[in-house]
Design a protein around this motif. Structure first.
Motif, short mmCIF file in Angstrom:
data_model
loop_
_atom_site.label_atom_id
_atom_site.label_comp_id
_atom_site.label_asym_id
_atom_site.label_seq_id
_atom_site.Cartn_x
_atom_site.Cartn_y
_atom_site.Cartn_z
N MET A 241 2.20 0.24 5.38
CA MET A 241 1.83 1.90 5.59
C MET A 241 2.64 2.67 4.78
O MET A 241 2.00 3.73 4.26
N GLY A 242 3.70 2.47 4.30
CA GLY A 242 4.73 3.19 3.40
C GLY A 242 4.46 3.07 2.03
O GLY A 242 4.86 4.02 1.06
N LEU A 243 3.77 1.98 1.39
CA LEU A 243 3.99 1.80 0.00
C LEU A 243 2.54 1.59 -0.53
O LEU A 243 2.32 1.35 -1.63
N GLY A 244 1.53 2.41 0.22
CA GLY A 244 0.10 2.19 -0.47
C GLY A 244 0.25 3.00 -1.76
O GLY A 244 -0.91 2.91 -2.62
N TRP A 245 0.89 4.01 -2.06
CA TRP A 245 1.07 4.92 -3.37
C TRP A 245 1.14 3.98 -4.49
O TRP A 245 0.87 4.06 -5.69
N ILE A 246 1.77 2.61 -4.33
CA ILE A 246 1.76 1.65 -5.48
C ILE A 246 0.67 1.25 -5.95
O ILE A 246 0.56 1.05 -7.22
N ALA A 247 -0.54 1.19 -5.03
CA ALA A 247 -1.76 0.85 -5.88
C ALA A 247 -2.39 1.82 -6.59
O ALA A 247 -2.89 1.49 -7.48
N THR A 248 -1.96 3.23 -6.41
CA THR A 248 -2.35 4.22 -7.39
C THR A 248 -2.00 3.93 -8.75
O THR A 248 -2.77 4.43 -9.62
N ALA A 249 -0.56 3.44 -9.03
CA ALA A 249 -0.30 3.33 -10.25
C ALA A 249 -1.02 2.31 -11.14
O ALA A 249 -1.06 2.66 -12.44
N PRO B 48 -7.82 -2.78 -11.26
CA PRO B 48 -7.15 -2.01 -10.29
C PRO B 48 -6.81 -2.54 -8.98
O PRO B 48 -6.09 -2.21 -8.26
N PHE B 49 -7.73 -3.33 -8.55
CA PHE B 49 -7.57 -4.28 -7.29
C PHE B 49 -6.35 -4.64 -6.96
O PHE B 49 -5.63 -5.05 -5.98
N MET B 50 -5.69 -5.15 -8.45
CA MET B 50 -4.51 -5.89 -8.39
C MET B 50 -3.35 -5.13 -7.76
O MET B 50 -2.41 -5.41 -7.33
N GLY B 51 -3.62 -3.62 -7.57
CA GLY B 51 -2.58 -2.65 -7.11
C GLY B 51 -2.47 -2.96 -5.67
O GLY B 51 -1.39 -2.79 -4.95
N TRP B 52 -3.42 -3.38 -4.86
CA TRP B 52 -3.37 -3.87 -3.53
C TRP B 52 -2.97 -5.14 -3.21
O TRP B 52 -2.23 -5.37 -2.33
N VAL B 53 -3.12 -6.04 -4.02
CA VAL B 53 -2.58 -7.35 -4.18
C VAL B 53 -0.98 -7.11 -4.12
O VAL B 53 -0.22 -7.76 -3.36
N ALA B 54 -0.78 -6.22 -5.10
CA ALA B 54 0.86 -6.10 -5.13
C ALA B 54 1.29 -5.20 -4.03
O ALA B 54 2.52 -5.85 -3.36
N PRO C 186 -0.64 10.75 -3.49
CA PRO C 186 -0.13 11.77 -2.80
C PRO C 186 0.84 11.53 -1.93
O PRO C 186 1.71 12.57 -1.48
N SER C 187 1.14 10.09 -1.79
CA SER C 187 2.29 10.05 -0.69
C SER C 187 3.64 9.72 -1.39
O SER C 187 4.76 9.80 -0.91
N GLY C 188 3.78 9.06 -2.72
CA GLY C 188 4.76 8.61 -3.37
C GLY C 188 5.61 9.76 -3.69
O GLY C 188 7.01 9.75 -3.53
N PRO C 189 5.22 10.85 -4.33
CA PRO C 189 6.10 11.95 -4.73
C PRO C 189 6.87 12.74 -3.64
O PRO C 189 8.20 12.64 -3.87
N PRO C 190 6.39 12.91 -2.41
CA PRO C 190 7.06 13.41 -1.36
C PRO C 190 8.10 12.48 -0.70
O PRO C 190 9.33 12.90 -0.34
N GLN C 191 7.66 11.06 -0.73
CA GLN C 191 8.58 10.20 -0.49
C GLN C 191 10.10 10.12 -1.37
O GLN C 191 11.22 9.88 -1.00
N HIS C 192 9.55 10.16 -2.55
CA HIS C 192 10.74 10.12 -3.65
C HIS C 192 11.63 11.34 -3.45
O HIS C 192 12.76 11.18 -3.41
N HIS C 193 10.85 12.65 -3.27
CA HIS C 193 11.81 13.71 -2.97
C HIS C 193 12.85 13.56 -1.91
O HIS C 193 13.74 14.11 -1.75
#
Length: 539
Positions: free
Chosen positions: A91-99, A108-114, A440-447
């Motif tokens: 739930m918390g790391l879905g932003w990694i797939a965007t990278a 790009p599907f490798m993002g969700w594998v990661a 959208p979720s990674g930057p506010p978590q980082h902040h």
């Protein structure tokens, strides 16, 4: 007739409880449903992370896990903890797939594998905590205390083993209650995670701990935390925002796709320069102007003309602090590696200092086991063939006209106790990042994690990214001023004075570790009382 002792593989009985209706229903769940319930509990606990940022999420999620653990045999605790952790990190790391959508070396599907693979690996940490707590506990109260202690310990291990990944400590949800989050100055962000488990234990004891020793005290934990939060917040003296030097930050709102397009690097510099000129018209007293991580994708040491142009943006006495790239070369001039760096330039274009990022992102800035990964079609996310090399670690810089600062580049700010040297305390923390990769979720978590570092160290913090969230954070984690996401803008603000060194700033990760050991000791005490009471009832 003698009965054979149960083997280690046989299911152990559930913990002794008095509230049988609730616990019987949980104990009667088929194992697949119990694992799904644990995974759902992990997802609920992740609601404490931004952009939701609700402390109710971690408390409810941990209460669900505690009740499931108590109702289940001991030999199922590891699986329940693993399912909880998997749902929590998924739930918390879905932003990694965007990278992965900003590179062409891998589909790009490798993002969700990661994301799935990393979540499964990180789930081992709460699984170990759940297994250890359930194995030793006897009753809801001891289970909650033991799980809180072991959760802190495994969270510290998560941030240190195998280069570490401290992203999203469970305690981040307490940022919504300023008085409670202030306790990070004593027990650190990992200690706040233990408080979240205890608050969940408060609810679990209310539901499933009737008749157990210390039950009333455990139920009172959450109301007590709320009371402490109110008292601490109201007792704080007001902060003097008028003190300190003025720093100007520049957020250009340049997305990763724009930067990687043809001519994107040059346009990024032009945009940053134009915004800087406009910002300095409003804040000519700024002693330093800060640009984001990798704002300049060219080796500044090798380009005196570019440095002179950048220096021309400044008045005498002003400094430009900008992210850039340094190239390491051998005696023959061949490039052998790169460094993700922060440069300090004066108005003449001279380089006064360079800080190199020490804590690099595996798979992002370098490719672990490259000899194995490349034949499998894996690549690092940052474009280019040169792996980045690590720098020396936390350092304090004292430059003309600027308060002493300790820089962190991007990912480095998520590591508690590793953002400022203990023997050379700075006046403020500076973190530059490129969060344009992270959806959208990674930057506010980082902040949010940057705010936790400010509280832990008792230091104000300046944060700059190309697309947000950028801004100024006070030494108690206060949001002094911020630029909204996806806005091309500048902001100037006086950096407040630092607080005296906090307990966490003095001893680092020993602070939450000692707190964890205290909780484990209390948990063992509650266990002894519970077993003693159970023996008396049987006799």
């Amino acid at each position: 007739m003698e009965q054979a002792a149960p083997t280690a593989t046989e299911a152990q009985p559930p913990l002794p409880v008095m509230d049988r209706p609730v616990m019987d229903r949980l104990a009667g769940l088929p194992r697949p449903l119990a694992l799904l319930a644990a995974m759902a509990a992990g997802g609920v606990a992740a609601l404490g992370f931004e952009p939701v940022g609700s402390i109710a999420g971690p408390i409810l999620g941990m209460a669900m896990l505690l009740l499931l653990l108590e109702a289940s045999p001991r030999n199922r605790a590891f699986g329940a903890g693993l399912a909880f952790g998997f749902g929590h990190f998924l739930m918390g790391l879905g932003w990694i797939a965007t990278a992965f959508t900003y590179q062409s070396a891998m589909p790009p599907f490798m993002g969700w594998v990661a994301v799935v693979g990393l979540s499964a690996f990180l789930a081992l940490y709460p699984a170990i905590a759940a297994w250890a707590a359930r194995r030793l506990a006897a009753g809801t109260v001891s289970l909650a205390l033991l799980l809180a202690g072991f959760f802190i310990i495994t969270e510290i291990l998560r941030g240190t083993l195998f280069t570490g990944f401290s992203w999203n400590p469970l305690g981040a949800g307490w940022l919504q209650l300023k008085g409670v989050s202030a306790l990070a100055a004593i027990i650190g962000a990992n200690g706040l995670s233990g408080l979240a488990v205890l608050a969940g234990g408060s609810l679990a004891a209310l539901v499933g701990g009737r008749g157990q020793p210390w039950r009333g005290r455990m139920v009172a934990v959450f109301p007590l935390l709320l009371l402490v939060g109110i008292i601490v917040e109201r007792a704080r003296p007001p902060m003097d925002e008028a003190a300190g030097a003025t720093i100007m930050i520049v957020q250009p709102d340049i997305g990763q796709d724009e930067k990687l397009s043809e001519g994107g690097h040059e346009q990024a510099i032009l945009t940053l320069a134009a915004l800087t000129r406009m910002g300095l018209e409003q804040a000519p007293d700024a002693v330093a102007i800060v640009w984001p991580e990798a704002a300049i994708e060219y080796p500044l040491e090798e380009m005196p003309g570019l440095r002179a142009q950048l220096g021309g943006l400044l008045a005498p006495g002003q400094l430009l602090l900008t992210g850039g790239v340094a190239i390491e070369r051998d005696a023959g001039g061949r490039a052998t590696g790169a460094r993700n760096s922060l440069y300090a330039l004066d108005s003449s274009g001279a380089i006064l200092a360079r800080h190199d990022k020490a804590h690099l992102v595996p798979g992002g800035e370098y490719l672990p086991l490259r000899w194995l990964a490349e034949p499998l079609g894996l690549a690092r996310l940052v474009p280019g063939s040169l792996d980045f090399l690590p720098g020396p670690g936390p350092a304090t810089y004292r430059l003309p006209g600027v308060p002493a600062f300790a820089p962190s580049i991007c990912y480095e700010i998520i590591f508690p106790g590793a953002v400022a040297p203990r023997d050379d305390r700075p006046d403020f923390l500076l973190t530059i990042s490129n969060d344009a990769w992270f959806g959208p979720s990674g930057p506010p978590q980082h902040h949010a994690q940057a705010r936790l570092r400010a509280i832990e160290e008792g230091l104000p913090l300046v944060r700059v990214t190309p697309t947000g969230v950028s801004g100024f954070i006070g030494p108690r984690g206060e949001l002094l001023h911020s630029l909204p996401p996806h806005a091309a803008a500048t902001a100037a603000h006086r950096v407040p004075a630092p607080l005296p060194a906090t307990p966490f700033a003095r001893i680092g990760l020993w602070a939450p570790l000692l707190f964890a050991l205290l909780l484990v000791g209390l948990g063992m005490g509650a266990r002894a009382l519970s077993l003693r009471g159970e023996t008396r009832r049987k006799t």
